[in-house]
Design an enzyme around this catalytic site. Structure first.
Site, short mmCIF file in Angstrom:
data_model
loop_
_atom_site.label_atom_id
_atom_site.label_comp_id
_atom_site.label_asym_id
_atom_site.label_seq_id
_atom_site.Cartn_x
_atom_site.Cartn_y
_atom_site.Cartn_z
N ARG A 93 172.19 -0.58 -19.48
CA ARG A 93 172.64 -0.60 -18.08
C ARG A 93 172.04 -1.78 -17.33
NH1 ARG A 93 170.82 5.00 -16.30
NH2 ARG A 93 171.83 4.69 -14.31
N ARG A 95 170.72 12.49 -18.31
CA ARG A 95 171.96 11.78 -18.62
C ARG A 95 171.72 10.87 -19.82
NH1 ARG A 95 173.62 9.35 -12.81
NH2 ARG A 95 173.59 7.50 -14.12
N ARG A 129 180.65 -3.02 -8.21
CA ARG A 129 179.70 -3.43 -9.25
C ARG A 129 180.13 -4.72 -9.93
NH1 ARG A 129 177.73 2.21 -10.27
NH2 ARG A 129 175.90 2.11 -11.60
P1 AMP Z 1 175.85 5.70 -11.32
O1 AMP Z 1 175.85 7.17 -11.12
O2 AMP Z 1 176.19 4.94 -10.09
O3 AMP Z 1 174.58 5.21 -11.98
O4 AMP Z 1 177.03 5.39 -12.36
C1 AMP Z 1 177.01 5.89 -13.66
C2 AMP Z 1 178.00 5.13 -14.54
O5 AMP Z 1 179.33 5.28 -14.01
C3 AMP Z 1 177.78 3.63 -14.62
O6 AMP Z 1 176.79 3.26 -15.57
C4 AMP Z 1 179.17 3.16 -15.04
O7 AMP Z 1 179.41 3.45 -16.40
C5 AMP Z 1 180.08 4.09 -14.21
N1 AMP Z 1 180.37 3.51 -12.88
C6 AMP Z 1 180.00 3.99 -11.67
N2 AMP Z 1 180.44 3.20 -10.67
C7 AMP Z 1 181.12 2.18 -11.29
C8 AMP Z 1 181.78 1.03 -10.81
N3 AMP Z 1 181.85 0.74 -9.50
N4 AMP Z 1 182.35 0.20 -11.74
C9 AMP Z 1 182.32 0.47 -13.05
N5 AMP Z 1 181.68 1.53 -13.57
C10 AMP Z 1 181.08 2.39 -12.70
#
Ligand code: AMP
Length: 220
Positions: free
Chosen positions: A168, A157, A88
């Site tokens: 986000r 969530r 990311r």
């Molecule tokens: P997701 O389920 O992929 O939408 O991730 C949910 C949250 O987890 C994100 O909004 C970030 O806070 C954290 N997160 C997930 N993957 C990453 C990553 N590669 N780098 C930093 N934060 C992450």
């Protein structure tokens, strides 16, 4: 050496859904850093991480990279894997290059799910998640109370609330979108233009086309 595919896109662009379909299609395990974080215990470092997630901020690069390294050391990933939600940031992408070299794996493709911002907001606002198995539901109207797969309770969530969504998207634009150029430069970016209100099966066909695969040899 196996196949390594990255699913890339803004939150709500369909990475989780397409990742699950690709997992079945290719028989490759999927690694979602968001799921790994959600599975951490609710205390200590896990609690700090969950607070960052609830605010729509990114978890610090070192923490994500360390967690991913531990996960990918498992033998289940020897024949390749699908990454969902990682990298990311540019430093994460560089760490992934180094990690893949260590694992003797090569990045085959970065599938970029390019959905409009209106579509993303519509989708995230209706997104509910199962507390037990993490299955994601997208409701247009009233959400169901429980998971049709495992009977677990469904919840929204904190980062799927309107404020969380704005935050986000801001984070995505600032920190994650620069990766489009990074991977374009490496010649591995495969862009999929996601039509508004598209069915997941139709998007999947576009994804497979970008990966040079058809649906006819789908695993049973
Ligand atoms: P997701 O389920 O992929 O939408 O991730 C949910 C949250 O987890 C994100 O909004 C970030 O806070 C954290 N997160 C997930 N993957 C990453 C990553 N590669 N780098 C930093 N934060 C992450």
């Amino acid at each position: 050496m196996g196949r390594v595919i990255v699913l890339f896109g803004a939150p709500g662009s369909g990475k989780g859904t397409q990742g699950e379909m690709l997992e079945k299609q290719f028989g490759l395990p999927r690694v979602s850093t968001g799921d790994l974080f959600r599975a951490l215990p609710d205390e200590g470092a896990g609690k700090e991480i969950q607070e960052l997630m609830a605010h729509g901020s990114l978890v610090p690069d070192e923490k994500v990279i360390e967690l991913l390294k531990q996960e990918l050391a498992k033998s289940a990933y020897e024949n390749g894997f699908i990454l969902d939600g990682f990298p990311r940031t540019v430093p994460q992408a560089k760490a992934l290059d180094a990690l893949l070299a260590e694992l003797n794996q090569a990045l085959e493709a970065v599938v970029y799910l390019d959905a409009s911002e209106a579509e993303i907001k519509r989708r995230l606002g209706g997104r509910w998640t199962c507390r037990e198995c993490n299955k994601i539901y997208n409701f247009r109207g009233k959400p169901a109370a429980e998971c049709s797969e495992c009977g677990g309770a469904l919840y929204q969530r904190e980062d799927d609330t309107p404020h969380g969504i704005e935050q986000r998207l801001r984070t995505y634009r600032q920190k994650t979108a620069p990766l489009i150029n990074y991977y374009q430069g490496k010649g591995v970016l495969r862009k999929v233009a996601v039509p508004d209100r598209a069915q997941k099966e139709d998007v999947f066909k576009l994804v497979l086309k970008q990966l040079g695969a058809g649906t006819e040899n789908k695993r049973k």
